[in-house]
Structure formats: structure tokens, C-alpha cells
Design an enzyme around this catalytic site. Structure first.
Site, PDB file in Angstrom:
ATOM      1  N   GLY A 258      40.694  45.997  39.036  1.00  0.00           N
ATOM      2  CA  GLY A 258      40.508  46.520  40.486  1.00  0.00           C
ATOM      3  C   GLY A 258      41.807  46.012  40.969  1.00  0.00           C
ATOM      4  O   GLY A 258      42.405  44.936  40.746  1.00  0.00           O
ATOM      5  N   CYS A 259      42.284  46.931  42.092  1.00  0.00           N
ATOM      6  CA  CYS A 259      43.474  46.771  42.875  1.00  0.00           C
ATOM      7  C   CYS A 259      43.460  45.321  43.743  1.00  0.00           C
ATOM      8  O   CYS A 259      44.319  44.729  43.507  1.00  0.00           O
ATOM      9  CB  CYS A 259      43.567  47.809  43.871  1.00  0.00           C
ATOM     10  SG  CYS A 259      42.345  48.410  44.586  1.00  0.00           S
ATOM     11  N   TYR A 260      42.214  45.403  44.507  1.00  0.00           N
ATOM     12  CA  TYR A 260      42.121  43.863  45.272  1.00  0.00           C
ATOM     13  C   TYR A 260      42.112  42.876  44.281  1.00  0.00           C
ATOM     14  O   TYR A 260      42.747  41.666  44.620  1.00  0.00           O
ATOM     15  CB  TYR A 260      41.005  43.925  46.030  1.00  0.00           C
ATOM     16  CG  TYR A 260      41.022  44.825  47.325  1.00  0.00           C
ATOM     17  CD1 TYR A 260      41.845  44.574  48.346  1.00  0.00           C
ATOM     18  CD2 TYR A 260      40.007  45.845  47.655  1.00  0.00           C
ATOM     19  CE1 TYR A 260      41.896  45.552  49.472  1.00  0.00           C
ATOM     20  CE2 TYR A 260      39.990  46.610  48.615  1.00  0.00           C
ATOM     21  CZ  TYR A 260      41.134  46.731  49.598  1.00  0.00           C
ATOM     22  OH  TYR A 260      41.161  47.261  50.699  1.00  0.00           O
TER      23      TYR A 260
ATOM     24  N   THR B  38      43.365  42.065  41.425  1.00  0.00           N
ATOM     25  CA  THR B  38      44.790  41.960  40.773  1.00  0.00           C
ATOM     26  C   THR B  38      45.586  41.103  41.730  1.00  0.00           C
ATOM     27  O   THR B  38      46.038  39.940  41.326  1.00  0.00           O
ATOM     28  CB  THR B  38      45.292  43.113  40.672  1.00  0.00           C
ATOM     29  OG1 THR B  38      44.677  43.984  39.542  1.00  0.00           O
ATOM     30  CG2 THR B  38      46.726  42.958  40.025  1.00  0.00           C
ATOM     31  N   SER B  39      45.544  41.489  43.153  1.00  0.00           N
ATOM     32  CA  SER B  39      46.286  40.809  43.918  1.00  0.00           C
ATOM     33  C   SER B  39      45.738  39.314  44.285  1.00  0.00           C
ATOM     34  O   SER B  39      46.134  38.388  44.389  1.00  0.00           O
ATOM     35  CB  SER B  39      46.435  41.736  45.285  1.00  0.00           C
ATOM     36  OG  SER B  39      46.444  40.840  46.493  1.00  0.00           O
TER      37      SER B  39
END
Lengths: 351, 351, 351, 351
Positions: free
Chosen positions: D154-156, D158-159
Site C-alpha cells: 500500500g501507499c501509506y 511503503t512510506s
């Protein structure tokens, strides 16, 4: 091409300099070996542009602009400095045998007096005006390929001239009633620290500016007069959009006859056949600035209004890429014997 | 006026409904007593608009639209529903003795056939077309004050007609060569859930849309033909700005004679003397949409281009306020015997 | 109050000065009679702020800042100048018998040494520090009403302190583990011409800045230490939003016990009973900066995370209005004997 | 690699599908040969995405999703469909011998029960959970290279995970006091037509959403628990930014000892040595979302606050590129035996 072309960039701190650096990241046949700035010399590119961190280009050290040094190290030099400053640097570099792509207005206007009237400075290198080639590849491909000095077109003129060219060469439109309503993103105003360019002054608003005599007017008139084979005076008017990049020009013209949209669309398609960076959109589609963001595409949409017998031409470019540094790279590719599209991004940033 | 006017609002969930609710917060002589919505009935206004939390208006319960109930409770009713829907509600309310300000297009076009052609629906209440007054107070103040049914002008027409009126009545311009290049903020597209209105489709981009035949064309032509005392056909073209609110219309006209900017500016100033909601800007100033944000001001800038003998008129409004709900409130004030500016904000939101 | 209060404004060219001018348009009991600016003296307000065209306030002529003149003409003076500049002007005006609302940081920090450490300048008027009242009306209403000198709170502190106050006075949270993650719109960076504030540098991006020691830290710690009755050190961290106006602070705290959201919500509601400018949102609702845009509302949302036993407080204000000029006007109203909300807009700009 | 890899894309109409199409334009070793959409089948890609006009990819005809057909034509298939929908398609494709990169959440959570609790659906293909490899190349390079099924992060997460990994493996921080304050651009909300995603609802505003239990929480906890070798519960909280692309996570942690910024910075640099897509910024620099726009870079900035003994980690990615389609392409490159960075843009879009 087995050998890498070595390029220099004079003036790296503005948006056009930044854009050229960005474009060079993916160029495999040309390498940026010199970047100059009076104010930032000594720093690396990554120091001033953190988006270049960890990229090889980020390690390049910014130097003072020194024509001898540039001439020694570079095959071609881009000038991303203000008009008036550019003309002397260009002349010196040419004398040293370096090819020059000048992004300023200094060599765009063929006529010295017209330049001096609109830009309000003396042209001290007017002997180069006849040699300089106007760097709009769709119109001047052959001349560009043999040139030493390219006058890279202005952003608004690029959009306007590409939009009007087929209509004028096909004599579809009256030449004495052309109105160009142009809108540009804020990067066109440059990276100078001005209150008028602050986020809070630009965001969430819209205005016209510079009416009725924007400096790009004579450049547009010069080129469309050649295309129309008659002296043309246009009403050219500019607006500021709350976006980073992008120009949309809405061009109002009167049809000389009852020409159909089909015929006009066919003529446009033929005019730009073999020139894939201009995209004549399918009938019924209109351009949007986001569809060209970050690329050298010029998207053209065509509308015929039978109620007023007008042809309305919509022409969209990215003002920083096609309107400045991307087109400069197209020109540099051509004068260095590379393919026109080497290193150029074809994938617009969406959304 | 010692007694509070009681107002109703049919259709509160769109941006014009929301704007009207917002404007009523500060109105001391008119009170919103009924708001209706088929989809949100039963909730309070604050439930759907949290910006109204802790304000008295926030406690108002949304009801189903019921003409009898509206007629019983309200002196005046605003219709913020789509065209076609509005015409029947308006007729019923008028029969019940309630004054109506209709924000839709249903009563703006005097000619039934023209309405039906451009809006592609049958007009089932055309007997009211002659009675309805076009609610542009700078042009129709007296008629508005005596009216039962106001056809509240469209956003684009408001900006275009106010911009052109003095030029036409003074016969400064040719009537057969008018081009209106209009740009609107995204709230003009309404609050419907459409992919094309998503943040990621609108932000950071710019496009034209609806060319060459936007539905506001006949409304503009009707009114400017009256002003110019001749049938006028315009080229009217619209664009979508990545801002919430604001319309800027750039209007291109040809001067009939060598009229000076001084004379034109004087004529505009005289035309709008005593009408403080239209601000003719000092010569050299151009309007910006932010300068009118949240208000009913229409700011007009004037440019004469001697190279093309054109008069370029720039006209800016807030499309939601002057272009819809704010003007509706001006009209409601007038038909209810209040001062035109009661409750209206005069302080643009800057920045 | 039968007589109009006369107000002066020192420093009209920044965003807080602009906002105060905007707010005064609708104030019926207070009138701006003097506005000063070293750089723009001689012009009218409308000259520098075209949004004031045709409004009476627009005709006010900007003067050089002259304490004698200000004292003669004004009952109360707002200082919208940088810290360090404000302290001397404030002292002089007080000596002349004028009430002062200082929007700078000069009188916010009770302790001279702490001020000098964080702001890196000498405080030359520290004798006024004990007299100055911290102008947060929800906490210091009585003191404000009797004050001559108001230290108008900073934008971030206003949002943070109002968000934390009920949790601290009710001892709901640990005092040694508070993290404030604050995000502000770009107007908070001021109207100075800096590259970092340009549209193209701020739009379409997001970043943290000033970590880990923003100057608003000691102001927050001073006030919440008083509320918590113990010395509190916070982790306060700021971010730049690509919007004009608005602060949202997300405040992370640890619950001292298993307190329920119901109990916390009730305590917050009671704490702010009778203080309608703070809106404790219904359970389940979270604040958005647009819901307070252009107003002095502080919207507070409450979340309990049972997985981590945290209370998360969300607090939203308009940084220019509640965070600066709107709160200054609340304070000026109070020290002049007016109602706290006179002249203040209650209708947020939506959208 | 002499032969071109043939790729398929199931679900092309959302933003992640659009982004993948955009990225494939410049990929020289992988070609998109199938794109599917139930609603748009029969059209070409350029029909729905005019930015692909005149590009070869624009001519690709969209088909109905048919696993047999995909299996016949493709070496690898990307799934850009919602969770629950993806699991069955993935299973079928694997049975047909096709490699799968699943951009949905269906195979990210190792534990079936946890998945079902947070996503509120039954997992009907849980037998594949052990085989699926979590596609974060900096952590699982070897496993990815040998995998048939990639669970694209997921995007969050990953960060967040890339930001925390070195701090956890080096035991710099307490594992029971981690707060992640994450902010995402609007493309993260998808391309569905919802009122809450309209331009006028998102622009010029900022809010938190989904508190306190965003679905990405278990994914983050699973991965950081492995890194920290203990069960970790985090406070993970999300906000909506008025930008198209970009996530910035501000991660608050407590240091276990008096570790210096120097030591932490060195450890981060060593951890990501040889992994050039994560850029640990020079000390003192903080990430901005624009510096990674359009790329797979993850930029990490480090701040030590001695007043609170906290390590604050700032981690920025492009949510559509590194947070979805760009990372999917990294994974596809790896499972197909290509270099990880083939076809990936390294030039962030600035401005």
C-alpha cells in the site's frame, strides 16, 4: 552516434534552467557537463535542486559563466538567461566555435528596429540576426539542422504559431481579424522573488495581464505573416493561470469561405503528418494542458462555429517544456545530428 | 422594515443552495425558515454543512419540497433546482401568492421556441414568460421592484452583459464582431458526483469546454440585442479554471470609430453611477477574480488596443455569489421592499 | 455604544494588515482612521488593495507611522509589524494613552530570557511584559477587558492551546508525551517576496519546515503549562500546506486513564459553553480548514484510539483570521467595551 | 534480455491503472499487450486517456477481463482492481502459469483472520497467502526475484515502513510509542465519482480522515513488527492534501538512548546503500513531495529533537508511482529477470 554530445547551460537557477537539467537526466546521447550561475557558483546542482539528490547529474558543480571554459568543454551551449544578457554570450560562444541554443528573445526578431522597439534595449549583435534560425522544428527543420545559432521560440508564440500555421497556409481564414486569447501557468513568470508571483497572490485567482501589448506579439506576427504571405497584425492577450505549467491559446479567426470542419481537420492532419510532436486531436476533442504536461507535445483542437462562421483553434503546450527547454533540446538534438526526440519524455504527467 | 421577511429555499444541496444559506447568516431583515431537499430531508442544515455548526441557521431541519407548506411559511422562495424542474414549482408557488426568485434558466429566455431549442425540453409554463423579470438590477431595477417572478440571470451572462452594456448603449462597438472568451471556476459545474469534476481531473489543468454552443448563448444574445437595439450574434466560449469561484470574461470588440479610452471610461463610469455593485476600475487596472470573491461586485477593466482598433472589456464576478445566489438575494431584497444590499458581504476574501 | 471607536493600523502591507482592513469593512462600531506603511505612504488603500475599490475604506490614505499622530487620532492601535519593531512602537503609544493590540510576538512570552533566547533579539521594553495580557479570549476574558496592552496570540499557539485546554484542566492526558503535528496555509509565511513562497514552489507540494524548534514552541509551552499546572515540554512540528488560509493541528496525547470519548466530549463541551467561537464538533465529525475559512471559529474534533489509549485532538482555525487579525479584533472589541463578536464574519467561505 | 516481456493490466480506468499505462510508454523491455475494463471494453486507450493520443500505446484496444486470454497473451499481469475482486483473478491467473503483481490489499496481510477483520470480507484464497511475497524491494529483494505472486504494498505502508526500517533494525527507538501522521494527495482516494472527491470539496482545504483505524494499519504493523522483532502497535493517522500526488509521513518516535543525529544518519545511509531508490537526504534537509513527483524515489529526512529526545522521521513518496504502479513495475521487472529500474522515470516533475 557513438560519442556523447557535451552540453553546457548558462543560467541554471530559473525555471527553464531547472527544466533543462530535469530533461537531461534521461538523455543517453547528450550530457550536461557545465552549468553556470553567478549567484550559486560553487554549489552542486543537488544543493540547489534537491530533486537531483543521488542522481549523477546532482553532483555537477555550478561554475561562473566563462565563455572560454564553456567553449573548451562543450559542443553545444544552452542560454537560459534574460534577453540582452544573452546576445553577447551567444556571440562570444559562436566565435569560439560552439553551437548555441538561445532561449531568450534576442535572436527571434529578424528586424533590429522591431526588436529594439518592443524590448526597449539596443541590439548590439544584430549582425547575427540573419544567421540565427527560428527554432520551431515543424516549420524550419532543414534550416535548424544546419544552424550554429538557434533562436528558441517563446512559449506563447510556439502555441500560437503551431495553432495557426495550417489555417494560414491553406488560406482558410481572414488575416485581418485574428484574436489570440492565451492563458499561461505561473512558471512563465519566472523564478524571481516578486510579490505578484507568491502562492497567495496567484492561487485561487485568475487575471489578464500585460494587455494590450505583450512582448511576444511581434514574434507571433513575424512568423504568421510569413505563413500567410501578408503582413498580419494580431490581437494577442495573455492571462495568468493558477497552475505550474501549461499554456492554452484559444484562437479566434473568421473563415474566408464556408469551409467544413472535415476539410479543415484533414488539412491540419496533413500539415502535421510526419511531425508527431504536434497532435491534431480527433474532431470533437479539445486539448487540456494536463495532457501535455512535462512533454513537447502541442495538442490542437479545432472548432467551427457555423453561427458566426468562425474557426476556433485551441492549442495547448507545456510552457516550460515545449515552450522553452524541451524545444531547446529538440533543437540541440537536431544541430548535433541526433534524432529530434532523443531524451524527450513522451509520457505526460497525469494526474 | 420592522418585520422580518420569511424566505424558503428549494434545493439546498447544490453549490448555489449552499451559497444562499451562507449569505443568509448575516441578513438581519430576512430569515431562512424553510429549506428543502428530496435526498436530505430530515437532517439539519449543520448535518450536511458542518460549517454551520453552532450557528442558529444550522439547526434548521431540511424538509421535502411541499409548495403548500412553502407558501404558508414563506414570503419569498428561492428555487435552486435544475431547469425544467423549476418551472412547475414556480407556477404553483405564484398561484399560492408567494414571490419567487428562480435561479434556473426556465424564465430567462423570453421566447418559448428559443428556450426549447437550446435546452431541449418543452416549456410547460410559457404563459409566465412575459411576466418574469430578468433579474439584473443594473438594467431592470424598476421592473424587479414590482415583480412576483424573477428569472435570476446565469453566471456567464451576468458577467458578459454588464461588461458590454455601456459599450452597446453608447454605440462604441460593432455589433457583428463580438467574441466572449469566458473562464469559470469549478463550482460552476455543480456539486454532482462526476469524474470530470474530481479534484485530480481539474486541479493543475485548464481546458475549454462546450464549444461552440454553450446554453448561455441565447440569454446573452437576447439581452445585448436589446441594449444594442439590433439582433446580435456572439461567439461565446467557455473554459474551466482550477479555482473554486470566479468568472473572468475577456470580451473582444471592434470600435466603430477612433474612440479614446478616456471617453469610453467616462461613459462606463456614468453608466454605472449610483450602481455601486459594478466597479469600473481605474484606467490601467485589470480585474482579478479574487478581488470579487464572496461578493456581488462585478469588476470591469477596459483596454483599447490602437494597433487593432479593438476595445477589450474584462469583466470579473464570483460565479456563485453575483452569478447566482448573491444576485438572487439582491433581487429578493428588491421585491420585498428592502435595500438592494441588505445582508450582502462587501469584503472580498483576500487571499 | 453610541460613539464610533477610532482605530489605527501600523503595517498594512502584509497579510495580517490586509486581513484587518478586510474585516473592518463590516464593523459598524469601529472605524479604521489611520493606516501606516513606510513603503506605501501617500497611496490610498484601494491603490494597493484593488479589492477595496469603491468602498469607503479604499479612500483612506496610507501615512508614515507617527506615534503622535496615531495617538491623537486613535482610541486603539493594531500593530501588524515584525517582532522587535513592535515593542518600541507599543511602548510609545501606551505612553500617549492609546490602547494597543500587538500582533507580533513581542509581548507574548512572559519571561524576558526565554523571549530573547528563542527570538534572538534583546527585549528593550520588558517592563511591559507583566502588564501585557495574552489575548486568548476563551482563557483570559476578564483580564483582556481591563487591559491596555494585548499580546495577540500566534496562529499555531491559538490552535494548539484551544485544542489542549480542556484535556489539560481535566487531567485527561499525560503531560510529558504531547506531540503537535501542525499544518498551515501559505499566508502564514507572510507577504515578503521570497523564492520559497512562490506559487510554483508551494503549489502541488507539501513539506515540513522549521523542525525541531519553531519559535511558537515557548508560547505554546508557557500557556499549556499554566493549564496543566506543571512544566510541559512539547514536540511541536510545522508543515506548509498549498492553501491560502487555514491551520489544522493534529495533537497526539496519551490518556492517563481509560476515559471514554463520551466523557471527554462532555468535558470539552462544558469547557467551551458560552464561548461560541470555539465549536466542539459532534462525536465522529472531524474539522476541515474550509469550515472556518474567513472566520474566528476554532473547530475541535476528538478521537480516542483504544488500540493505543491515545486521545487525538484535531483543531482547525483560519490562520489569518482567528490566528491573527480576527482575534486581534475580538481583543480590540473587548478592551473598547464592545461585544466580542462585533463586526466579525460568522459565514465561512464555502467552497 | 533479448525478448520483450508481455504484460497485461486488469483494471485500467482508475488512477493506478492510468499510472501504469503512463509508465509503460518508456519501457523498452516490457510491453503492455492487454488492458481490461468491464465498463470501457471496446474503446482504445487513447479514447479514454487523450494524453495517449498519437502514442503507439494509445491504439491498444481495451478488452473484457478474461483470464484465459490474459494467460495466453501475457507473461505477467498487473491487477489494479479493488480488494476482494483481485483474489480470485490472481488465483486463476497463477493456475494458468502467469505471474501476478497484485496492487490490491488481498495478499499483503499474512494472517487470514487479520485480513478479514480489517477488510470485512472473507478471504477465499488464503492458501496463497504464504506464497505471496510482499513487494517492497528494499526489504525482500531475493524473495521477489523468485516469486510468482507479488502483494504490492500500500501507499501509506511503503512510506511508513521505509521510513522506520533502519531505526527499528538498529534498535534506536522505543517500539511502543510510534505515531505516524501521514498526509496524502487526492489521487489516493481513487477515481470514483464521489462528492467528497470533487475539486470544490478538496481544493483550498485540509482535513484528517479515517481516524483512528485506517485499513493500512495492520499492514504497517505486520512489517515493522518483523523489523523490530516484537509486536508493535502504532498510532497511524491519515490526512487529505489538496494536491494530485504525494504522501508525506511525519513519524514521531522516542529514542531509546542519547543517540546522535550523526549516528542515526550513518545507519540510515548504510541501510539503504546500494538501494538508490531510497534517498536518505543530507542532514538538515527535509523531503518535499514535489521532489519525488512522478518517480519511485522515497526521500527520507531525519530530525533529532534533543528537548524531547525524539527522532522524527520524514518520508516522502509519490503515492501513485512508488506507492502503487511504479513499485508494481519494479516488482514486475524483478520477477521477469529485468533490472529493477527498467523503464522507470528518475526525473521528478519540477515544478
Amino acid at each position: 552516434m557513438s560519442q556523447t554530445i557535451k552540453a553546457g547551460l548558462v543560467g541554471v537557477t530559473g525555471y527553464t534552467g531547472m527544466e533543462l537539467a530535469r530533461l537531461m537526466i534521461h538523455h543517453s546521447s547528450m550530457e550536461l557537463v557545465r552549468v553556470t550561475s553567478r549567484s550559486e557558483a560553487g554549489k552542486t546542482l543537488a544543493d540547489i535542486y534537491p530533486f537531483l539528490n543521488r542522481l549523477p547529474l546532482g553532483n555537477l558543480v555550478i561554475t561562473q559563466p566563462d565563455p572560454k571554459d564553456l567553449a573548451e568543454e562543450c559542443d553545444v551551449v544552452f542560454l537560459a538567461v534574460p534577453h540582452k544578457t544573452a546576445m553577447e554570450i551567444a556571440a562570444t560562444l559562436l566565435e569560439e566555435g560552439v553551437k548555441v541554443v538561445d532561449l531568450s528573445a534576442d535572436f527571434r526578431i529578424n528586424d533590429k528596429a522591431t526588436y529594439e522597439q518592443w524590448y526597449d534595449v539596443e541590439h548590439t549583435r544584430s549582425e547575427l540576426l540573419t544567421e540565427a534560425v527560428y527554432g520551431l522544428p515543424e516549420l524550419y527543420l532543414d534550416q535548424i539542422m544546419g544552424a550554429r545559432l538557434i533562436a528558441n521560440p517563446g512559449c506563447y508564440p510556439t502555441s500560437s504559431i503551431l495553432g495557426l500555421a495550417p489555417a494560414l497556409t491553406n488560406k482558410f481564414i481572414e488575416t485581418d481579424d485574428i484574436v489570440i486569447d492565451a492563458k499561461s501557468g505561473a512558471s512563465g513568470a519566472g523564478r524571481g522573488a516578486k510579490v505578484g508571483s507568491l502562492f497567495c497572490e496567484v492561487a485561487d485567482s485568475f487575471k489578464a495581464y500585460g494587455l494590450p501589448s505583450h512582448r511576444h506579439t511581434p514574434e507571433i506576427e513575424q512568423e504568421i505573416s510569413k505563413l500567410g504571405k501578408t503582413d498580419i497584425t494580431v490581437s494577442f492577450n495573455t492571462h495568468l493561470l493558477p497552475i505550474d505549467r501549461g499554456i492554452l491559446s484559444t484562437i479566434y479567426t473568421k473563415l474566408t469561405a464556408d469551409t467544413s470542419l472535415d476539410d479543415i481537420h484533414t488539412a491540419y492532419t496533413e500539415f502535421y503528418a510526419g511531425k508527431p510532436m504536434v497532435r491534431v486531436l480527433p474532431k470533437g476533442q479539445l486539448p487540456e494542458t494536463r495532457f501535455v504536461r512535462g512533454t513537447v507535445f502541442c495538442d490542437i483542437g479545432l472548432v467551427v462555429d457555423p453561427r458566426t462562421n468562425r474557426l476556433i483553434i485551441l492549442s495547448a503546450i507545456d510552457n516550460l517544456c515545449r515552450g522553452a527547454s524541451g524545444q531547446a533540446l529538440m533543437n540541440a538534438n537536431l544541430i548535433c545530428g541526433l534524432d529530434i526526440d532523443e531524451g524527450l519524455p513522451m509520457a505526460p504527467m497525469m494526474p
